[in-house]
Design a protein around this motif. Structure first.
Motif, mmCIF file in Angstrom:
data_model
loop_
_atom_site.group_PDB
_atom_site.id
_atom_site.type_symbol
_atom_site.label_atom_id
_atom_site.label_comp_id
_atom_site.label_asym_id
_atom_site.label_seq_id
_atom_site.Cartn_x
_atom_site.Cartn_y
_atom_site.Cartn_z
ATOM 1 N N TRP A 189 0.837 -1.209 0.000
ATOM 2 C CA TRP A 189 0.000 0.000 0.000
ATOM 3 C C TRP A 189 0.869 1.256 0.000
ATOM 4 O O TRP A 189 0.636 2.193 -0.776
ATOM 5 N N LEU A 190 1.895 1.291 0.847
ATOM 6 C CA LEU A 190 2.775 2.451 0.926
ATOM 7 C C LEU A 190 3.596 2.616 -0.353
ATOM 8 O O LEU A 190 3.798 3.735 -0.837
ATOM 9 N N GLU A 191 4.057 1.503 -0.886
ATOM 10 C CA GLU A 191 4.850 1.534 -2.116
ATOM 11 C C GLU A 191 4.047 2.126 -3.268
ATOM 12 O O GLU A 191 4.577 2.886 -4.087
ATOM 13 N N ALA A 192 2.760 1.791 -3.321
ATOM 14 C CA ALA A 192 1.896 2.316 -4.372
ATOM 15 C C ALA A 192 1.742 3.828 -4.269
ATOM 16 O O ALA A 192 1.385 4.487 -5.251
ATOM 17 N N HIS A 193 2.024 4.366 -3.090
ATOM 18 C CA HIS A 193 1.909 5.812 -2.892
ATOM 19 C C HIS A 193 3.274 6.490 -2.809
ATOM 20 O O HIS A 193 3.401 7.604 -2.291
ATOM 21 N N GLY A 194 4.313 5.802 -3.322
ATOM 22 C CA GLY A 194 5.623 6.429 -3.451
ATOM 23 C C GLY A 194 6.440 6.538 -2.184
ATOM 24 O O GLY A 194 7.360 7.351 -2.108
ATOM 25 N N CYS A 195 6.126 5.735 -1.175
ATOM 26 C CA CYS A 195 6.872 5.809 0.075
ATOM 27 C C CYS A 195 8.037 4.819 0.099
ATOM 28 O O CYS A 195 8.021 3.801 -0.578
ATOM 29 N N HIS A 196 9.033 5.140 0.892
ATOM 30 C CA HIS A 196 10.145 4.235 1.147
ATOM 31 C C HIS A 196 9.897 3.588 2.499
ATOM 32 O O HIS A 196 9.808 4.279 3.519
ATOM 33 N N ALA A 197 9.754 2.272 2.535
ATOM 34 C CA ALA A 197 9.387 1.573 3.767
ATOM 35 C C ALA A 197 10.537 0.745 4.316
ATOM 36 O O ALA A 197 11.249 0.075 3.585
ATOM 37 N N THR A 198 10.721 0.815 5.619
ATOM 38 C CA THR A 198 11.632 -0.075 6.336
ATOM 39 C C THR A 198 10.788 -0.925 7.268
ATOM 40 O O THR A 198 10.069 -0.395 8.115
ATOM 41 N N VAL A 199 10.849 -2.240 7.098
ATOM 42 C CA VAL A 199 10.037 -3.152 7.909
ATOM 43 C C VAL A 199 10.851 -3.621 9.103
ATOM 44 O O VAL A 199 11.979 -4.093 8.955
ATOM 45 N N MET A 200 10.262 -3.500 10.292
ATOM 46 C CA MET A 200 10.921 -3.910 11.523
ATOM 47 C C MET A 200 10.196 -5.099 12.143
ATOM 48 O O MET A 200 8.960 -5.177 12.088
ATOM 49 N N PRO A 201 10.917 -6.054 12.720
ATOM 50 C CA PRO A 201 10.287 -7.246 13.294
ATOM 51 C C PRO A 201 9.484 -6.931 14.550
ATOM 52 O O PRO A 201 9.639 -5.862 15.152
ATOM 53 N N PHE A 202 8.682 -7.895 14.975
ATOM 54 C CA PHE A 202 7.758 -7.681 16.093
ATOM 55 C C PHE A 202 8.481 -7.342 17.395
ATOM 56 O O PHE A 202 7.944 -6.618 18.247
ATOM 57 N N ASP A 203 9.698 -7.832 17.581
ATOM 58 C CA ASP A 203 10.400 -7.618 18.841
ATOM 59 C C ASP A 203 11.325 -6.407 18.804
ATOM 60 O O ASP A 203 12.184 -6.235 19.675
ATOM 61 N N ALA A 204 11.144 -5.543 17.813
ATOM 62 C CA ALA A 204 11.914 -4.296 17.770
ATOM 63 C C ALA A 204 11.480 -3.391 18.928
ATOM 64 O O ALA A 204 10.357 -3.491 19.429
ATOM 65 N N THR A 205 12.359 -2.519 19.349
ATOM 66 C CA THR A 205 12.041 -1.569 20.420
ATOM 67 C C THR A 205 11.683 -0.210 19.817
ATOM 68 O O THR A 205 11.957 0.051 18.637
ATOM 69 N N ALA A 206 11.116 0.640 20.652
ATOM 70 C CA ALA A 206 10.786 1.989 20.205
ATOM 71 C C ALA A 206 12.041 2.715 19.744
ATOM 72 O O ALA A 206 12.035 3.416 18.723
ATOM 73 N N ASP A 207 13.132 2.559 20.475
ATOM 74 C CA ASP A 207 14.390 3.220 20.113
ATOM 75 C C ASP A 207 14.907 2.734 18.760
ATOM 76 O O ASP A 207 15.419 3.526 17.954
ATOM 77 N N GLN A 208 14.773 1.444 18.491
ATOM 78 C CA GLN A 208 15.237 0.901 17.213
ATOM 79 C C GLN A 208 14.410 1.451 16.053
ATOM 80 O O GLN A 208 14.948 1.704 14.968
ATOM 81 N N LEU A 209 13.120 1.627 16.249
ATOM 82 C CA LEU A 209 12.293 2.228 15.201
ATOM 83 C C LEU A 209 12.675 3.683 14.985
ATOM 84 O O LEU A 209 12.790 4.139 13.840
ATOM 85 N N LEU A 210 12.897 4.409 16.070
ATOM 86 C CA LEU A 210 13.229 5.834 15.961
ATOM 87 C C LEU A 210 14.613 6.052 15.367
ATOM 88 O O LEU A 210 14.881 7.094 14.762
ATOM 89 N N GLU A 211 15.507 5.066 15.521
ATOM 90 C CA GLU A 211 16.845 5.164 14.927
ATOM 91 C C GLU A 211 16.776 5.263 13.406
ATOM 92 O O GLU A 211 17.700 5.794 12.769
ATOM 93 N N LYS A 212 15.717 4.765 12.825
ATOM 94 C CA LYS A 212 15.534 4.826 11.367
ATOM 95 C C LYS A 212 15.113 6.219 10.901
ATOM 96 O O LYS A 212 15.019 6.471 9.699
ATOM 97 N N LYS A 213 14.827 7.097 11.863
ATOM 98 C CA LYS A 213 14.403 8.473 11.569
ATOM 99 C C LYS A 213 13.244 8.499 10.554
ATOM 100 O O LYS A 213 13.320 9.174 9.513
ATOM 101 N N PRO A 214 12.196 7.784 10.841
ATOM 102 C CA PRO A 214 11.074 7.726 9.897
ATOM 103 C C PRO A 214 10.222 8.995 9.940
ATOM 104 O O PRO A 214 10.149 9.668 10.974
#
Length: 356
Positions: A189-214
């Motif tokens: 869905w995001l790809e169809a709208h021109g977004c760049h997506a990084t997929v993180m696993p279920f056991d990722a932490t909030a800090d690990q998601l924020l490190e990607k600077k999304p």
């Protein structure tokens, strides 16, 4: 094709014939009202640990199409239909449903009164059931049937090899997709709208998601009881304090609500199908949506910072939430163009609350 039986936890027995993979299976019996999309249903991680009953009487008429099955493996335990088409007609067909179920090791059952079976689920609620080669079970088999539970559902369906990225549209918004099983749908869905997506696993932490600077975070859909995922909910709470735009989808919608103090409840027989009616609370508009879930956010438990944005027309359950104090909102159904535009507005610094 030999005789086979569907034995319900409440003692009811339905006689039919087997097709697909030659085997027995125990799972939570649920039904879907979709007329099409059986290939997508067979690969939907939200059906993890469940036996799926199709209410539409004829299934398999456009054949087996591997592209529609999607990535990964089959997640449901068994498949039940009234009739399956042995001679499909479709230019995309790559075989019949029987062969496909054998390939994916999914036991199938056909020739039973699916209308009567659906009524039984509607009356008594979802329950465990067993696809069996015999009509009677031993004492130990009954105990196994009744005690079987779906646990660690997200762990079973989330990405197993860590994060992965979608390169398409790198010039667009960068979205971190937290995978609870349904990341592939969200990424598509995001790809169809021109977004760049990084997929993180279920056991990722909030800090690990924020490190990607999304620019934003999508909490994906997935299977199981949302309240079971205590550690994930705690990490979502941390994200709520970081002022990062968030969109919750299905299970992600439920866990975002739990992180903000709401409660969830198990539905009597769930919402599964491509014809689920919802109404936008702030207007008179109604939508026909695709859904697949057995839990809902309790309307009476919504905190002061939450506004119910969509309601289910049939039973009045919560189908969407907007948050007044954080740049986040969530829905309990498959997103459309309007939902993406709203999420994009939030990522660009706009207001998430449509009523303001």
């Amino acid at each position: 094709m030999s005789e086979a039986y569907l034995i319900l936890e409440n003692g009811s027995v339905f006689k039919g014939k087997s097709f697909g993979y030659d085997g027995e299976a125990i799972g939570e019996l649920v039904f879907s009202t979709s007329m099409t999309g059986y290939m997508e249903a067979l690969s939907d991680p939200a059906y993890h640990g469940q036996i799926l009953l199709q209410t539409f009487p004829l299934i398999g008429n456009y054949g087996a199409i591997h592209e529609d099955f999607g990535p990964g493996t089959a997640h449901l335990k068994a498949y039940i239909v009234r009739d399956w088409c042995q001679e499909p007609s479709n230019f995309r067909s790559e075989g019949n449903l029987d062969s496909f179920l054998r390939e994916k090791k999914i036991p199938g059952l056909f020739g039973i009164d699916t209308r009567k079976l659906t009524r039984e689920i509607r009356e008594h609620g979802v329950m465990n059931a067993k696809v069996s080669k015999k009509s009677e079970l031993s004492k130990d088999e009954w105990a196994t049937l009744r005690n079987t539970k779906i646990t660690d559902a997200i762990k079973a369906v989330s990405v197993a090899d860590g994060k992965w990225e979608i390169e398409n549209g790198k010039s667009g918004k960068h979205v971190a997709v937290w995978d609870f099983g349904g990341a592939h749908k969200a990424v598509k869905w995001l790809e169809a709208h021109g977004c760049h997506a990084t997929v993180m696993p279920f056991d990722a932490t909030a800090d690990q998601l924020l490190e990607k600077k999304p620019d934003g975070i999508v909490l994906s859909g997935g299977p199981g009881d949302p309240a079971e995922n205590v550690q994930i909910i705690e990490q979502i709470k941390k994200l709520c304090g970081k002022n990062v735009p968030m969109l919750g989808l299905d299970l992600g919608h439920q866990m975002l609500a739990l992180a903000n103090g709401a409660k969830t409840e198990k539905l009597h027989f769930g919402h599964r199908g491509a014809n689920q009616a919802v109404k936008e609370v702030c207007s008179t508009r109604a939508f026909v949506t695709t859904q697949n879930h057995g839990y809902a956010v309790n309307v009476g438990s919504l905190p002061e910072n939450a506004i119910m944005s969509f309601v289910n027309v049939n039973d009045g359950t919560c189908e969407g939430i907007e948050y007044k104090n954080i740049p986040a909102f969530s829905i309990q159904f498959a997103p459309d163009e309007e939902i993406f535009n709203k999420f994009k507005t939030i990522m660009e610094g706009g207001c998430p609350n449509a009523s303001e």
